[in-house]
Design an enzyme around this catalytic site. Sequence first.
Site, PDB file in Angstrom:
ATOM      1  N   TYR A 183       0.739  -1.649  -0.191  1.00 12.74           N
ATOM      2  CA  TYR A 183      -0.352  -0.222  -0.533  1.00 12.74           C
ATOM      3  C   TYR A 183       0.853   0.881  -0.029  1.00 12.74           C
ATOM      4  O   TYR A 183       0.563   2.111  -0.170  1.00 12.74           O
ATOM      5  CB  TYR A 183      -1.118  -0.242   1.027  1.00 12.74           C
ATOM      6  CG  TYR A 183      -2.208  -0.792   0.737  1.00 12.74           C
ATOM      7  CD1 TYR A 183      -3.433  -0.225   0.710  1.00 12.74           C
ATOM      8  CD2 TYR A 183      -1.912  -2.060   0.874  1.00 12.74           C
ATOM      9  CE1 TYR A 183      -4.531  -1.686   0.714  1.00 12.74           C
ATOM     10  CE2 TYR A 183      -2.837  -3.071   0.762  1.00 12.74           C
ATOM     11  CZ  TYR A 183      -4.085  -2.652   0.533  1.00 12.74           C
ATOM     12  OH  TYR A 183      -5.093  -3.232  -0.307  1.00 12.74           O
ATOM     13  N   LYS A 212       2.467 -14.370   5.867  1.00 11.37           N
ATOM     14  CA  LYS A 212       3.380 -15.816   4.203  1.00 11.37           C
ATOM     15  C   LYS A 212       4.528 -15.696   4.069  1.00 11.37           C
ATOM     16  O   LYS A 212       5.241 -15.040   3.861  1.00 11.37           O
ATOM     17  CB  LYS A 212       2.070 -14.985   3.029  1.00 11.37           C
ATOM     18  CG  LYS A 212       1.206 -15.236   2.257  1.00 11.37           C
ATOM     19  CD  LYS A 212       0.657 -16.864   2.022  1.00 11.37           C
ATOM     20  CE  LYS A 212       1.622 -17.304   0.904  1.00 11.37           C
ATOM     21  NZ  LYS A 212       1.057 -19.104   1.159  1.00 11.37           N
ATOM     22  N   ASP A 245      -3.269 -18.307   4.144  1.00  5.46           N
ATOM     23  CA  ASP A 245      -4.283 -19.081   3.391  1.00  5.46           C
ATOM     24  C   ASP A 245      -4.601 -20.565   4.328  1.00  5.46           C
ATOM     25  O   ASP A 245      -6.370 -20.227   3.911  1.00  5.46           O
ATOM     26  CB  ASP A 245      -3.460 -19.565   1.901  1.00  5.46           C
ATOM     27  CG  ASP A 245      -1.705 -20.388   2.306  1.00  5.46           C
ATOM     28  OD1 ASP A 245      -0.852 -19.453   2.241  1.00  5.46           O
ATOM     29  OD2 ASP A 245      -1.481 -21.355   2.900  1.00  5.46           O
ATOM     30  N   ASP A 264      -6.232  -6.708   3.819  1.00  3.32           N
ATOM     31  CA  ASP A 264      -7.550  -6.722   3.220  1.00  3.32           C
ATOM     32  C   ASP A 264      -8.453  -7.693   2.851  1.00  3.32           C
ATOM     33  O   ASP A 264     -10.048  -7.092   3.369  1.00  3.32           O
ATOM     34  CB  ASP A 264      -7.028  -5.777   2.196  1.00  3.32           C
ATOM     35  CG  ASP A 264      -8.068  -5.317   1.622  1.00  3.32           C
ATOM     36  OD1 ASP A 264      -8.855  -4.687   1.372  1.00  3.32           O
ATOM     37  OD2 ASP A 264      -7.661  -4.738   0.167  1.00  3.32           O
TER      38      ASP A 264
END
Length: 422
Positions: A148, A218, A284, A308
Amino acid sequence: MGKLTIQKGMLQVPDVVTVPFITGDGVGGEIMPACQAVVNEAVQKAYQGKRSVDWHEVYAGEKAFNQTGDWLPEETLQAFHEYLVGIKGPLTTPVGGGIRSLNVALRQKLDLYVCLRPVRWFRGVASPLKDPSKVNMTIFRENTEDIYAGIEWKAGTGEAERLLHFLQHEMGVTSIRFPQTSSFGIKPVSMEGSARLVRAAIQYALDTRQPHVTLVHKGNIMKFTEGGFKEWGYQVAEKEFAGRVFTMQSYARIAQEEGKEQAAKALAEAITAGKVIIKDVIADAFLQNTLLRPEDYSVVATLNLNGDYISDQLAAMVGGIGISPGANINYLTGHAIFEATHGTAPDIAGTNQANPSSLLLSAVMMLEYLGWQEAARLITSAMECCFASGRATADLARLMENGQHLSTTAFADELPEIIKTP
Ligand code: ATP
């Protein structure tokens, strides 16, 4: 009139608090007055006139642009800066001009580094889950870093070519599959940025007696950015909250040095002692687990982009954007802006159909932030009562069994009727 201040990290809250508000564009003109009426009633009922909110309108978005030629006037920023808290309806994204998004601009100017999203289910609201009553999470999304930061270059431009040259010839990068047609983005993730976010999440878990904080990342793929977030998060937990938390990193250390049984014993002791368990999970797997075992998660701390995706999935699990509140907060300066998380909903604007719940629950978060828990509880229990009896705005009522459609104003008129004196 009441200006909030912050002293030694503690908010000082006067009995009459001035709250700057931006009505917002589209449905903002309908949901903001509805929200204010309900808040006024709850505060009145809870404190019998001893406390009140002094609403102070400031402008941003289309309304501000039409009046002043400026999408985000300096006076608006100044008001949020001065009064510490504020609330805003949805804003139109400016077309052209220097500002990409007003929401992002506000967050950056006030360095609102936490995007806070509580997610809970209200009985009666339709959900795709078998048992949505198990969903009760609070997401701490990092708000200032990650992709971002907007550092990216389009394929085929001179900048992209220069970066490619630098990567290939100075950094020894050989793994870009289609170099000539690649665009590039940079993902900055810092120790300070990660630490202050995780610190806020752990403090919140301790203050509100939550069982765990889960770091979602991640790091298996992005070892230094997302993996860094996890490592820095665990470091903050172990260094700054020693004795009050138990980390799954220390579990792993004990398991390696003393065996699994000892590790399990240490974990069980920590849970019995009421310590907050700090764990981590790959993003995930987290998304899958939240659908299968939502009860495993309470406070969630994550990076900007993961946050998000996660916020939207979790919102969908409990009724969607019409009912999901949010806030952007800097816990060090005390600045906090509470907001409707949906957009301007131009398709229903002006039809008296919009659901004011997202904004109203954000106002509840604001009352909690001020320490006015009694007023906050009055609003949530009135909403619980309304939804449980199948009465809601069209977006929710049409999915409820025997749902009864209420207009925005009818819904807002009904809540004060239900709000009882504590
Ligand atoms: P924007 O361009 O401002 O983002 P949008 O229409 O693209 O607007 P949203 O405003 O978030 O995005 O709306 C997405 C969908 O959800 C629309 O169908 C809208 O009517 C619906 N929606 C959004 N907010 C509400 C609300 N408060 N009550 C009922 N429906 C809503």
